[in-house]
Design an enzyme around this catalytic site. Structure first.
Site, PDB file in Angstrom:
ATOM      1  N   SER A 184     -20.488 -11.043   7.304  1.00 15.66           N
ATOM      2  CA  SER A 184     -19.115 -10.263   8.203  1.00 15.66           C
ATOM      3  C   SER A 184     -19.103  -8.755   7.503  1.00 15.66           C
ATOM      4  O   SER A 184     -18.300  -8.806   8.336  1.00 15.66           O
ATOM      5  CB  SER A 184     -18.002 -11.194   8.264  1.00 15.66           C
ATOM      6  OG  SER A 184     -17.639 -11.125   7.106  1.00 15.66           O
ATOM      7  N   HIS A 191     -13.257  -8.413   2.757  1.00 18.17           N
ATOM      8  CA  HIS A 191     -13.620  -6.936   3.642  1.00 18.17           C
ATOM      9  C   HIS A 191     -12.472  -5.863   3.676  1.00 18.17           C
ATOM     10  O   HIS A 191     -11.744  -6.023   2.199  1.00 18.17           O
ATOM     11  CB  HIS A 191     -13.591  -7.562   4.928  1.00 18.17           C
ATOM     12  CG  HIS A 191     -14.163  -8.540   5.570  1.00 18.17           C
ATOM     13  ND1 HIS A 191     -13.839 -10.234   5.569  1.00 18.17           N
ATOM     14  CD2 HIS A 191     -15.188  -9.246   5.857  1.00 18.17           C
ATOM     15  CE1 HIS A 191     -14.292 -10.972   5.708  1.00 18.17           C
ATOM     16  NE2 HIS A 191     -15.662 -10.549   5.916  1.00 18.17           N
ATOM     17  N   ASP A 230      -6.791 -11.112   2.441  1.00 17.13           N
ATOM     18  CA  ASP A 230      -8.483 -10.341   2.168  1.00 17.13           C
ATOM     19  C   ASP A 230      -8.626  -9.680   1.464  1.00 17.13           C
ATOM     20  O   ASP A 230      -7.888  -8.315   2.001  1.00 17.13           O
ATOM     21  CB  ASP A 230      -8.293 -10.348   4.061  1.00 17.13           C
ATOM     22  CG  ASP A 230     -10.184 -10.137   4.194  1.00 17.13           C
ATOM     23  OD1 ASP A 230     -10.585 -10.141   3.368  1.00 17.13           O
ATOM     24  OD2 ASP A 230     -10.642 -10.081   5.489  1.00 17.13           O
TER      25      ASP A 230
END
Length: 444
Positions: free
Chosen positions: A163, A410, A407
């Site tokens: 991702s 990312h 997170d």
């Protein structure tokens, strides 16, 4: 300061250093490592730059990116070329304040995954968007959408990996937002495999989601979870990308965090070991073994495709920045400004993953030269190790949703991930000029 990766083991150490200035990496420690000659980019001053190996090839000899740049002013829409004045390693530098306008916002007509749409979900600070990467010896030119699209006219660019590759792909579509909006030409509904066509340039961007690069299957009787066991077939490339690669002109390959989960390793159809599988009579080969073998298989697969004539770019390991606990037990990433080069120290598993990638890239590049195939490195590791402020933290969802797992892997958009594509543009410029090993060469 303890910083934990997206999975429990191993731990990352991006340490804030007070007082005495220290180099980015523990050079003395590296001298003790096994010698690994690498064919990368010339005269680099980035990570590990000073270590030389038995055959006198510098560890960080960069095969196309001591870039010959003049200044950030050299971004004319009328030319695809970079002005040639002197060599500059664009991968080694610092983040500097840049209060000028952004390339795009979260309201720009482009695709931003909600999980990286930090402003949409109320991130209160904006300083993380006001920094630019400044190489030590030059200015990095601003991204020029028209110039990029001219360089890739008639081509297909694929992001192969997890991702974070999709994070970069979405950044690129936003940086290209000044162009006519692309057409969604995806073969399937799953957004992990999205394809965009810029019809005016006959240019296609594709996401080929393959977080482990090789074939994998769920193996946990309790079903899939973030830490469930998976079978990994280390000598078999994942068909989701391997069957499409011959139709691609530029491959950007990357992988990372998934290799820290429990994995059972197979080669030739037989179990050869595992990583944190807790099985008796099965050798624990660590996550590094699986990581190395997956990249080895991926590169060998590319080399084995007779009709593949494209450019392969490794985007290097992207560090996570978990602090204040374990990743799944309240850790977060709340910093609001970058580390300096003197403050950030890359070691432990981050360094090990990085070196593993680079070693396998070097081997692939050596084989690739026999076929006239180019393997290059988009070296983002040093720059991103300095950006603990650039992650979504808890601003990748609404406040009432999951507040346990932050997170810190990312990257917010807009944010430091856009630098990856600024660097990519410079790489493509050099390829267009036929520059290899930092020397200007005629096209064959």
């Amino acid at each position: 300061m303890k910083i934990i990766n997206i999975i429990e083991l191993p731990r990352v150490k991006i340490i804030v250093l007070n007082g005495t200035r220290k180099v980015v990496l523990p050079i003395l420690k590296l001298i003790l490592l096994t010698a690994i000659p690498l064919y990368l980019y010339n005269n680099s001053t980035s990570i590990l730059r000073s270590l030389e190996i038995n055959d006198s090839i510098p560890l960080f000899r960069k095969n196309n990116l001591s870039l010959n740049l003049k200044s950030s002013q050299n971004t004319s829409n009328n030319s695809k070329k970079v002005g040639l004045d002197y060599e500059c390693d664009i991968f080694s530098g610092n983040w500097v304040p840049y209060p000028k306008g952004l390339y795009y916002t979260n309201e720009t007509k482009c695709v931003i995954d909600d999980r990286q749409n930090c402003m949409k979900f109320g991130r209160p600070d904006t300083e993380f968007m006001k920094w630019r990467w400044k190489p030590d010896g030059c200015d990095l030119p601003l991204f020029d959408a028209d110039q990029f699209l001219e360089l890739v006219r008639g081509k297909t660019l694929a992001f192969v990996g997890d991702s974070l590759g999709r994070n970069q792909m979405q950044s690129l579509t936003c940086l290209l937002a000044s162009a006519p909006y692309p057409v969604d030409v995806s073969y399937v509904q799953d957004t992990k495999f999205r394809r965009w066509l810029y019809a005016d340039y006959n240019f296609t961007i594709a996401a080929l989601w393959s977080p482990l690069l090789v074939k994998a299957r769920d193996a946990d009787p309790n079903g899939y979870s973030l830490n469930s066991l998976m079978n990994l077939y280390l000598d078999e490339a994942d068909d989701t990308w391997a069957t499409q690669i011959e139709n691609v002109d530029i491959v950007i390959i990357s992988a990372g965090q998934w290799f820290f989960r429990p994995l059972m390793y197979y080669e030739n159809g037989k179990i050869v070991g595992c990583h944190i599988c807790h099985k008796r009579n099965i050798t624990d080969l660590t996550g590094y073994y699986g990581y190395r073998m997956a990249f080895r298989t991926a590169f060998r697969t590319i080399l084995s495709r007779r009709n593949f004539k494209g450019l392969t770019i490794l985007r290097t390991f992207s560090p996570a920045h978990y602090e204040n606990g374990d990743w799944n037990k309240g850790a977060n990433c709340v910093r609001t400004k970058p580390f300096t080069k003197e403050e950030a120290k890359l070691d432990g598993y981050n360094l090990e993953m990085y070196l593993t990638q680079v070693e396998e890239l070097r081997a692939a590049a050596k084989e690739g030269r026999k076929r006239g195939l180019k393997f290059r490195m988009l070296d983002t590791t040093e720059a991103m190790a300095m950006r603990p402020d650039g992650h979504p933290n808890h601003y990748g969802h609404w406040p009432h949703e999951n507040q346990i797992i932050a997170d810190c892997v990312h990257w917010c958009m807009p944010g430091p991930v856009d630098t990856w594509n600024e660097l990519l543009l410079q790489m493509l410029k050099m390829e267009d000029q036929g520059t290899v090993d930092g020397k200007h060469q005629k096209s064959s």
